[in-house]
Design an enzyme around this catalytic site. Structure first.
Site, PDB file in Angstrom:
ATOM      1  N   ASP A 253     -15.789 -13.231  -3.972  1.00  0.00           N
ATOM      2  CA  ASP A 253     -16.124 -13.507  -5.100  1.00  0.00           C
ATOM      3  C   ASP A 253     -17.437 -14.818  -5.204  1.00  0.00           C
ATOM      4  OD1 ASP A 253     -16.095 -14.650  -7.840  1.00  0.00           O
ATOM      5  OD2 ASP A 253     -14.095 -15.556  -7.766  1.00  0.00           O
TER       6      ASP A 253
ATOM      7  N   ASN B  24     -19.426 -15.977  -7.511  1.00  0.00           N
ATOM      8  CA  ASN B  24     -19.501 -17.073  -8.540  1.00  0.00           C
ATOM      9  C   ASN B  24     -18.295 -17.454  -8.779  1.00  0.00           C
ATOM     10  OD1 ASN B  24     -18.337 -14.879  -9.702  1.00  0.00           O
ATOM     11  ND2 ASN B  24     -19.825 -14.681 -11.403  1.00  0.00           N
TER      12      ASN B  24
ATOM     13  N   ASP C  28     -15.255 -16.730 -10.321  1.00  0.00           N
ATOM     14  CA  ASP C  28     -14.603 -16.584 -11.467  1.00  0.00           C
ATOM     15  C   ASP C  28     -13.240 -15.703 -11.148  1.00  0.00           C
ATOM     16  OD1 ASP C  28     -15.416 -13.867 -10.715  1.00  0.00           O
ATOM     17  OD2 ASP C  28     -16.573 -13.453 -12.552  1.00  0.00           O
TER      18      ASP C  28
ATOM     19  N   ASP D 181     -17.271  -9.262  -6.291  1.00  0.00           N
ATOM     20  CA  ASP D 181     -18.474  -9.025  -7.212  1.00  0.00           C
ATOM     21  C   ASP D 181     -19.614  -8.443  -6.215  1.00  0.00           C
ATOM     22  OD1 ASP D 181     -20.155 -11.727  -6.362  1.00  0.00           O
ATOM     23  OD2 ASP D 181     -18.575 -12.349  -7.869  1.00  0.00           O
TER      24      ASP D 181
ATOM     25  N   ASP E 276     -13.280  11.171  -6.805  1.00  0.00           N
ATOM     26  CA  ASP E 276     -11.663  10.862  -7.222  1.00  0.00           C
ATOM     27  C   ASP E 276     -11.105  12.319  -7.583  1.00  0.00           C
ATOM     28  OD1 ASP E 276     -10.095   8.571  -7.606  1.00  0.00           O
ATOM     29  OD2 ASP E 276     -10.019   9.534  -9.464  1.00  0.00           O
TER      30      ASP E 276
ATOM     31  N   GLU F 280     -11.312  13.492  -2.582  1.00  0.00           N
ATOM     32  CA  GLU F 280     -10.058  12.892  -2.427  1.00  0.00           C
ATOM     33  C   GLU F 280      -9.421  14.184  -2.961  1.00  0.00           C
ATOM     34  OE1 GLU F 280      -6.840   9.716  -4.433  1.00  0.00           O
ATOM     35  OE2 GLU F 280      -8.198  10.767  -5.482  1.00  0.00           O
TER      36      GLU F 280
ATOM     37  N   HIS G 299      -7.233   1.907  -0.998  1.00  0.00           N
ATOM     38  CA  HIS G 299      -6.780   0.988  -1.960  1.00  0.00           C
ATOM     39  C   HIS G 299      -5.629   1.640  -2.640  1.00  0.00           C
ATOM     40  CE1 HIS G 299      -8.793   4.242  -4.085  1.00  0.00           C
ATOM     41  NE2 HIS G 299      -8.534   3.859  -5.135  1.00  0.00           N
ATOM     42  N   ASP G 300      -5.089   2.825  -2.392  1.00  0.00           N
ATOM     43  CA  ASP G 300      -3.981   3.329  -2.915  1.00  0.00           C
ATOM     44  C   ASP G 300      -2.601   3.415  -2.108  1.00  0.00           C
ATOM     45  OD1 ASP G 300      -5.249   4.037  -5.267  1.00  0.00           O
ATOM     46  OD2 ASP G 300      -5.904   5.954  -4.525  1.00  0.00           O
TER      47      ASP G 300
HETATM   48  C1  GLC Z   1      -7.469   8.388  -7.362  1.00  0.00           C
HETATM   49  C2  GLC Z   1      -7.864   6.812  -6.984  1.00  0.00           C
HETATM   50  C3  GLC Z   1      -6.726   5.972  -7.814  1.00  0.00           C
HETATM   51  C4  GLC Z   1      -6.877   6.157  -9.100  1.00  0.00           C
HETATM   52  C5  GLC Z   1      -6.474   7.710  -9.381  1.00  0.00           C
HETATM   53  C6  GLC Z   1      -7.030   8.048 -10.869  1.00  0.00           C
HETATM   54  O1  GLC Z   1      -6.114   8.637  -6.929  1.00  0.00           O
HETATM   55  O2  GLC Z   1      -7.985   6.546  -5.657  1.00  0.00           O
HETATM   56  O3  GLC Z   1      -7.074   4.818  -7.406  1.00  0.00           O
HETATM   57  O4  GLC Z   1      -5.618   5.753  -9.892  1.00  0.00           O
HETATM   58  O5  GLC Z   1      -7.340   8.531  -8.862  1.00  0.00           O
HETATM   59  O6  GLC Z   1      -8.405   7.994 -11.104  1.00  0.00           O
HETATM   60 CA    CA Z   2     -17.108 -13.250  -9.309  1.00  0.00          CA
END
Ligand code: GLC
Ligand code: CA
Length: 545
Positions: free
Chosen positions: A23, A25, A27, A31, A203, A256, A324-325
């Site tokens: 981050d 800036n 906030d 970013d 995705d 994915e 991230h999932d």
């Molecule tokens: C994929 C992404 C996930 C998102 C889902 C719907 O699985 O990795 O984070 O919630 O698709 O877009």
């Molecule tokens: Ca920021």
């Protein structure tokens, strides 16, 4: 770089979740300028490609996986100028940028959907699935959303009319029966490729085409799946995007793909629809495949076998342990309590010695772990919240009990807590403004970039060593792959390239294991001393044969 190979066959990918990376800036939200500031860190680590989770304009109902403008940057992350600057700065360091392409659905705030909703005669109606309900009270079919509950939302000011959403009700499924829509997608691809991006992570790409809207067979999760997963037309659409746009730019495409088998996977490769894809079998090694919120005791073989089999079947995979999932790998597949560093390093050796393109998720390289203290009140993940509420109703559970089930299995916020850079305020993610998601306190125990740089045998320094080793080594990058029979807790395989042969041996359990080996040169290991007939807990060795 050898012209014989495509960049994705030579380079290691690092996934950035922009909200939580850096981050600049102060906030509370990561970013683009924060990413630019950390490019030297990624260069030093040995990264050749960055995959950015979505940075497009979005109301962030699903943190950017709900796009409201495919041609603009979310002002929370910066401006288009910042993005152009990122491409330029990355290029200076020979790093490629890959965008996240979310084209199964748009946000409910996308102008296409807004117009389709307010004007039934709009041409954008055909971009989505608007359908009459069955009888007076029932939706068009029995499909359920991946994020819990039904997949249809009733429209307020129209009589008995619904729209389809396979994820949250703010993520509206696009309709790939529409020629005009596909042309719009081609335009989007061109726009970003012209800017100089290397390609896309697509995705939920194996569900974009719905063959029919018939009722689905009964199942506990994702009713309706057989009508939209891996449909023939899905491959054709991707082939068309390849021929009309992607191939002209030499663009890279990784998909994915939930719920595929070897046959589907081969089709994605053979048709040239995708360069590679992510399988999810190994991600069920510690949770129930039919009801993912039910925990299952982790067994190393349930990680090893699917990963190795997919490589044997497909040849070249998009290899990953985290994204991230998913919860953090050291917490899921390692042993945080007794062998934190050793198990994280064993996992690193595994990921980086497989055949395929390795994907490292931000924080994985410092061994970030799940935040065991996370409370329902701390959670932002639209899916974790939805599923908790659903379980409360369905199983008559208290909020605490329902959340516990989710938190220990599918809560995606474990992977999304801000990146831990040092021991300063907010783990050095910014200068003190409360971050959008609670920080994991493990930064205080040395799980952070600055401290790990200083410790010679840290997880970070091991990743760095292993990454640089791979980057400069044709056997690991291009060698063939042959699995060797071994104890079920041990991943054992041979990589071979132009007469050079490596044996990779990784004990992925917290037990000592009998394993007889010849005395050969050791190229890399997470232990200093070795025995030729015992593998120590989480011992990983690469031998030159
Ligand atoms: C994929 C992404 C996930 C998102 C889902 C719907 O699985 O990795 O984070 O919630 O698709 O877009
Ligand atoms: Ca920021």
């Amino acid at each position: 770089m050898d012209k014989k190979y495509q960049p994705f066959e030579e380079r290691i990918v690092y996934q950035i979740y922009p909200l939580s990376f850096s981050d600049s800036n102060n906030d509370g939200i990561g970013d683009i300028n924060g990413i630019i500031q950390k490019l030297d860190y990624l260069k030093d680590l040995g990264i050749g490609i960055i995959w950015l989770s979505p940075i497009y304009k979005s109301p962030l109902k699903d943190n950017g996986y709900d796009i409201s403008d495919y041609y603009d940057i979310n002002p929370l992350f910066g401006t288009m100028e910042d993005f152009d600057n990122l491409i330029k700065e990355a290029k200076k360091r020979d790093i490629y940028i890959v965008m996240d392409l979310v084209i199964n659905h748009t946000s409910n705030e996308h102008p296409w959907f807004k117009e389709a909703l307010s004007d039934p005669s709009s041409k954008y109606r055909k971009y989505y699935y608007f359908e009459k309900g069955k009888g007076k009270k029932r939706p068009p079919n029995n499909w359920t959303s991946t994020f819990s509950g039904g997949a249809w939302e009733k429209i307020e000011n129209e009589d008995n009319m619904y729209y389809l959403h396979l994820f949250s009700k703010e993520q509206i499924d696009l309709n790939y029966h529409s020629e005009e829509l596909i042309e719009e997608i081609e335009k989007i691809l061109k726009f970003w490729l012209e800017k100089g991006v290397y390609g896309f992570r697509c995705d939920v790409i194996n569900r974009i085409y719905k063959s029919s809207l018939k009722n689905g067979r009964f199942r506990l999760y994702e009713i309706g799946r057989e009508h939209y997963i891996n449909q023939d037309e899905n491959y054709k659409i991707l082939e068309r995007l390849q021929n009309n746009v992607l191939k002209k730019y030499g663009a890279f495409l990784v998909g994915e793909t939930f719920a595929i088998n070897y046959e589907d996977g081969k089709k994605f490769k053979e048709t040239g629809a995708l360069d590679m894809f992510f399988e999810f079998d190994h991600a069920f090694s510690d949770q129930n495949k039919i009801v993912p919120v039910f925990k299952k005791k982790f067994k190393p073989k349930n990680l090893i076998n699917p990963v190795l089999s997919w490589i044997e079947e497909i040849g070249w995979m998009a290899n990953y342990l985290e994204n991230h999932d998913q919860r953090r790998s050291v917490s899921r597949y390692g042993d945080e309590e007794h062998f934190y560093n050793l198990s994280a390093k064993a996992l690193a050796t595994f990921l980086l010695s497989l055949r395929g393109t390795p994907f490292i998720y931000q924080g994985e390289e410092i061994g970030m772990n799940d935040d065991k203290d996370m409370k329902y009140e701390d959670v932002n993940d639209v899916s974790a919240i939805g599923v908790t509420n659903y379980l409360m109703k369905l199983l008559h559970l208290s909020k605490e009990k329902a959340f516990k089930l989710v938190n220990e299995t599918t809560n995606r916020d474990h992977a999304r807590t801000p990146m831990q850079r040092n021991k300063d305020i907010n783990a050095g993610f910014n200068n003190g403004t409360k971050p959008w998601l609670k920080i994991n306190e493990s930064y205080k125990k040395g799980i952070n970039v600055e401290d790990e740089y200083k410790v010679e045998d840290s997880i970070l320094n091991y990743y760095k060593k292993m990454i640089h080793f791979r980057n400069n080594d044709d056997v690991l990058k291009h060698g063939s792959f042959k699995r060797i029979k071994s104890n079920k807790n041990v991943a054992k395989f041979i990589r071979e390239y132009e007469g050079n042969k490596y044996l990779v041996v990784i004990n992925l359990s917290n037990k000592k294991i009998k394993d007889i080996r010849e005395d050969k040169e050791i190229l890399i290991s997470n232990y200093e001393n070795h025995s030729l007939n015992i593998l120590n807990e989480y011992e990983a060795i690469i031998y030159k044969l």
